[in-house]
Design an enzyme around this catalytic site. Structure first.
Site, PDB file in Angstrom:
ATOM      1  N   HIS A 204       0.911  -1.275  -0.042  1.00 20.16           N
ATOM      2  CA  HIS A 204      -0.110  -0.031   0.073  1.00 20.16           C
ATOM      3  C   HIS A 204       0.729   1.434   0.069  1.00 20.16           C
ATOM      4  O   HIS A 204       0.321   2.473   0.007  1.00 20.16           O
ATOM      5  CB  HIS A 204      -0.967   0.022   1.132  1.00 20.16           C
ATOM      6  CG  HIS A 204      -0.486   0.338   2.519  1.00 20.16           C
ATOM      7  ND1 HIS A 204      -0.004  -0.594   3.243  1.00 20.16           N
ATOM      8  CD2 HIS A 204      -0.083   1.369   3.194  1.00 20.16           C
ATOM      9  CE1 HIS A 204       0.526  -0.283   4.281  1.00 20.16           C
ATOM     10  NE2 HIS A 204       0.309   1.230   4.273  1.00 20.16           N
TER      11      HIS A 204
HETATM   12  C1  UD1 Z   1      -2.248   5.834   5.329  1.00 20.06           C
HETATM   13  C2  UD1 Z   1      -1.294   6.487   5.857  1.00 20.06           C
HETATM   14  C3  UD1 Z   1      -0.152   5.457   5.945  1.00 20.06           C
HETATM   15  C4  UD1 Z   1      -0.558   3.979   6.643  1.00 20.06           C
HETATM   16  C5  UD1 Z   1      -1.677   3.571   5.795  1.00 20.06           C
HETATM   17  C6  UD1 Z   1      -2.351   2.429   6.750  1.00 20.06           C
HETATM   18  C7  UD1 Z   1      -0.783   8.610   5.627  1.00 20.06           C
HETATM   19  C8  UD1 Z   1       0.093   9.920   4.719  1.00 20.06           C
HETATM   20  N1  UD1 Z   1      -0.646   7.494   5.029  1.00 20.06           N
HETATM   21  O1  UD1 Z   1      -2.189   5.517   3.934  1.00 20.06           O
HETATM   22  O2  UD1 Z   1       0.970   5.796   6.642  1.00 20.06           O
HETATM   23  O3  UD1 Z   1       0.390   3.341   6.179  1.00 20.06           O
HETATM   24  O4  UD1 Z   1      -2.913   4.714   5.898  1.00 20.06           O
HETATM   25  O5  UD1 Z   1      -3.409   1.708   6.094  1.00 20.06           O
HETATM   26  O6  UD1 Z   1      -1.397   9.005   6.681  1.00 20.06           O
HETATM   27  N2  UD1 Z   1      -9.533   4.679   1.116  1.00 20.06           N
HETATM   28  C9  UD1 Z   1     -10.658   4.070   0.908  1.00 20.06           C
HETATM   29  N3  UD1 Z   1     -11.205   3.495   2.187  1.00 20.06           N
HETATM   30  C10 UD1 Z   1     -10.706   3.936   3.433  1.00 20.06           C
HETATM   31  C11 UD1 Z   1      -9.454   4.699   3.405  1.00 20.06           C
HETATM   32  C12 UD1 Z   1      -8.941   4.886   2.201  1.00 20.06           C
HETATM   33  O7  UD1 Z   1     -11.041   3.764  -0.053  1.00 20.06           O
HETATM   34  O8  UD1 Z   1     -11.263   3.720   4.601  1.00 20.06           O
HETATM   35  C13 UD1 Z   1      -8.861   5.041  -0.408  1.00 20.06           C
HETATM   36  C14 UD1 Z   1      -9.063   6.438  -0.840  1.00 20.06           C
HETATM   37  O9  UD1 Z   1      -9.153   6.304  -2.083  1.00 20.06           O
HETATM   38  C15 UD1 Z   1      -8.007   7.212  -0.213  1.00 20.06           C
HETATM   39  C16 UD1 Z   1      -6.834   6.224  -0.411  1.00 20.06           C
HETATM   40  O10 UD1 Z   1      -7.387   4.962  -0.152  1.00 20.06           O
HETATM   41  O11 UD1 Z   1      -7.528   8.324  -1.015  1.00 20.06           O
HETATM   42  C17 UD1 Z   1      -5.645   6.511   0.458  1.00 20.06           C
HETATM   43  O12 UD1 Z   1      -6.132   6.750   1.862  1.00 20.06           O
HETATM   44  P1  UD1 Z   1      -5.200   7.591   2.948  1.00 20.06           P
HETATM   45  O13 UD1 Z   1      -5.760   7.577   4.102  1.00 20.06           O
HETATM   46  O14 UD1 Z   1      -4.886   9.139   2.355  1.00 20.06           O
HETATM   47  O15 UD1 Z   1      -3.789   7.152   2.838  1.00 20.06           O
HETATM   48  P2  UD1 Z   1      -3.216   5.447   3.133  1.00 20.06           P
HETATM   49  O16 UD1 Z   1      -2.834   5.101   1.526  1.00 20.06           O
HETATM   50  O17 UD1 Z   1      -4.603   4.744   3.450  1.00 20.06           O
HETATM   51  N1  UDP Z   2      -3.745  -5.293   8.969  1.00 20.90           N
HETATM   52  C1  UDP Z   2      -5.098  -6.193   8.824  1.00 20.90           C
HETATM   53  N2  UDP Z   2      -5.610  -6.468   7.706  1.00 20.90           N
HETATM   54  C2  UDP Z   2      -4.756  -6.184   6.672  1.00 20.90           C
HETATM   55  C3  UDP Z   2      -3.608  -5.680   6.561  1.00 20.90           C
HETATM   56  C4  UDP Z   2      -3.020  -5.374   7.755  1.00 20.90           C
HETATM   57  O1  UDP Z   2      -5.597  -6.502  10.099  1.00 20.90           O
HETATM   58  O2  UDP Z   2      -5.443  -6.650   5.613  1.00 20.90           O
HETATM   59  C5  UDP Z   2      -3.166  -5.118  10.350  1.00 20.90           C
HETATM   60  C6  UDP Z   2      -1.825  -5.782  10.631  1.00 20.90           C
HETATM   61  O3  UDP Z   2      -1.685  -6.895  11.079  1.00 20.90           O
HETATM   62  C7  UDP Z   2      -1.254  -4.473  11.453  1.00 20.90           C
HETATM   63  C8  UDP Z   2      -1.606  -3.374  10.760  1.00 20.90           C
HETATM   64  O4  UDP Z   2      -3.020  -3.810  10.085  1.00 20.90           O
HETATM   65  O5  UDP Z   2      -1.830  -4.602  12.740  1.00 20.90           O
HETATM   66  C9  UDP Z   2      -0.684  -2.660   9.951  1.00 20.90           C
HETATM   67  O6  UDP Z   2      -1.274  -1.637   9.029  1.00 20.90           O
HETATM   68  P1  UDP Z   2      -0.946  -1.012   7.684  1.00 20.90           P
HETATM   69  O7  UDP Z   2      -0.252  -2.066   6.995  1.00 20.90           O
HETATM   70  O8  UDP Z   2      -2.207  -0.693   6.997  1.00 20.90           O
HETATM   71  O9  UDP Z   2      -0.212   0.345   8.147  1.00 20.90           O
HETATM   72  P2  UDP Z   2       1.308   0.435   8.371  1.00 20.90           P
HETATM   73  O10 UDP Z   2       1.686  -0.095   9.501  1.00 20.90           O
HETATM   74  O11 UDP Z   2       2.239   0.401   7.136  1.00 20.90           O
HETATM   75  O12 UDP Z   2       1.259   2.264   8.808  1.00 20.90           O
END
Ligand code: UD1
Ligand code: UDP
Length: 367
Positions: A204
């Site tokens: 991601h």
């Molecule tokens: C965010 C965090 C990242 C973290 C990740 C965990 C920032 C800058 N990034 O990244 O550090 O590792 O979360 O998962 O804060 N979206 C959905 N549904 C949701 C949420 C997001 O469809 O519930 C989609 C939307 O299109 C959105 C995109 O995902 O624009 C990105 O979501 P965003 O929260 O901006 O960043 P992540 O890539 O999820």
């Molecule tokens: N995780 C989850 N389901 C998934 C992917 C990740 O429950 O499909 C959990 C994982 O076990 C960990 C956390 O989400 O506890 C990590 O989050 P993510 O990878 O989204 O973000 P990051 O740690 O890179 O910020």
């Protein structure tokens, strides 16, 4: 002490839960504020159920947007809440946009600010999270570091020892607290996998999934790994559209994002995990499962030095070579110091015993 705990995105829930529990057990009045950065049931609601996290006291509902839009929306919604609730302290976790936004508001509004996971550094400024980490630490009163290497980073940046507290890793508190329940998950049966007979993938990071050419390269490498070990990939919403557009090689199976207990079960049963997640690098080390990180750097080097993690970068040939080496010769399980399930307790003790002693100098202090 009245304390606001902030959460907003998937990796925040498992970090805030042990801190809230410990603060409440030690007598603090805790408000849970949910920014709404993540909102899909599979990215949000399932974690409240799986972790037994109580519903948020306040929900800011900011949703998705550009960095500035999202950060700004959280700030605008959080500022009046800090005025209204008048907390003694605010606790933020990790490195997402919600973390930085609430940190900036708190630093100017007056309550003490505690950053859980302080001091992690990838030194990769192209990562939005690195900006969030460095800026959040800079305005925090309590720098709650998960490990000694994180504390060393902070000292190297000039922070003083009275601000730095090495408390251990809260994510591992939650992992240990839920491991038995995760072992009862039927996810392997539902997906038709046997323990030790599949690999688990997550992707991601913007640097990996936003550019279709980079993503196609990663998929090519993963496809070759899948020829040796079938791979299951729970799809983060950020990557969904591009993965569907590109299509995936044979042997890689796309599934919806997994709930926490199912995902821990999938990690625990995997022969190998390939990921760009921060938290997954830590959980695989704690579980003793081999992890190949699809990045050139990590802010969590302890998982390489004292765990089961290997950095493979983004080059398909290197990913395949690394994964095949790990499949043939898995690294031995090791557990870093202070990953003992008690980080939340240590954090609560620091905050509740600390009073205002840790207050960092603010411009007003020099008037
Ligand atoms: C965010 C965090 C990242 C973290 C990740 C965990 C920032 C800058 N990034 O990244 O550090 O590792 O979360 O998962 O804060 N979206 C959905 N549904 C949701 C949420 C997001 O469809 O519930 C989609 C939307 O299109 C959105 C995109 O995902 O624009 C990105 O979501 P965003 O929260 O901006 O960043 P992540 O890539 O999820
Ligand atoms: N995780 C989850 N389901 C998934 C992917 C990740 O429950 O499909 C959990 C994982 O076990 C960990 C956390 O989400 O506890 C990590 O989050 P993510 O990878 O989204 O973000 P990051 O740690 O890179 O910020």
């Amino acid at each position: 002490m009245r304390i606001i705990c902030v959460a907003g995105a998937r990796p925040n829930y498992m970090k805030i839960k042990p801190v809230m529990d410990a603060l409440e057990n030690q007598g603090a009045e805790v408000f849970l504020v949910h920014t709404g950065q993540h909102y899909d049931p599979a990215m949000n609601d399932v974690f409240f159920q799986d972790l037994g996290l109580r519903p948020p006291d306040r929900f800011l509902g900011v949703g998705s947007g550009s960095h500035a839009t999202q950060t700004g929306r959280v700030m605008t919604a959080f500022e009046p809440l800090v005025d209204e609730l008048a907390p003694d302290a605010v606790v933020v976790v990790g490195d997402v946009n919600s973390t930085l936004a609430c940190a900036l508001v708190t630093a100017k509004a007056g309550p003490l600010l505690a950053h859980v996971e302080a001091g992690l550094r990838s030194r990769d400024w192209s990562m939005p999270e690195e900006v969030n980490r460095v800026a959040t630490d800079r305005v925090s009163d309590y720098l709650l570091a998960p490990s000694h290497d994180a504390a060393d980073n902070l000292r190297a940046e000039g922070y003083h020892d009275d601000q730095i507290h090495v408390v251990g890793n809260v994510m591992i508190d939650t992992l240990f607290a839920n491991l038995e329940r995760a072992e009862r998950s039927d996810v392997l049966g539902r997906l038709g996998y046997e323990t030790g007979a599949y690999g688990l993938v997550t992707l991601h990071r913007p640097a990996n999934v936003d550019d279709p050419e980079v993503l196609a390269g990663l998929l090519k490498g993963l496809g070759e790994v899948a020829a040796h070990c079938p791979l299951v990939l729970p799809v983060h919403p950020r990557a969904a559209e591009k993965l569907n557009a590109l299509g995936v090689p044979d042997g890689i199976r796309l599934v919806p994002p997994a709930g926490y207990l199912d995902f821990i079960a999938l990690q625990a049963g995997a022969r190998i995990v390939l990921t760009d997640s921060g938290g997954v690098q830590e959980e695989t080390t704690a579980l003793g499962v081999p992890c190949v990180t699809l990045r050139d750097n990590t802010e969590r080097p302890i998982t390489v030095d004292q765990g089961t993690n290997v950095l493979a970068g983004r080059d398909p040939a290197r990913i395949v070579a690394t994964a095949l080496r790990i499949l043939a010769d898995p690294p031995p399980p090791r557990r870093p110091e202070l990953w003992d399930g008690r980080a939340g307790e240590r954090i609560a003790r620091v905050l509740l015993d600390g009073g205002t002693a840790a207050k960092r100098p603010r411009p007003t202090d020099h008037r």
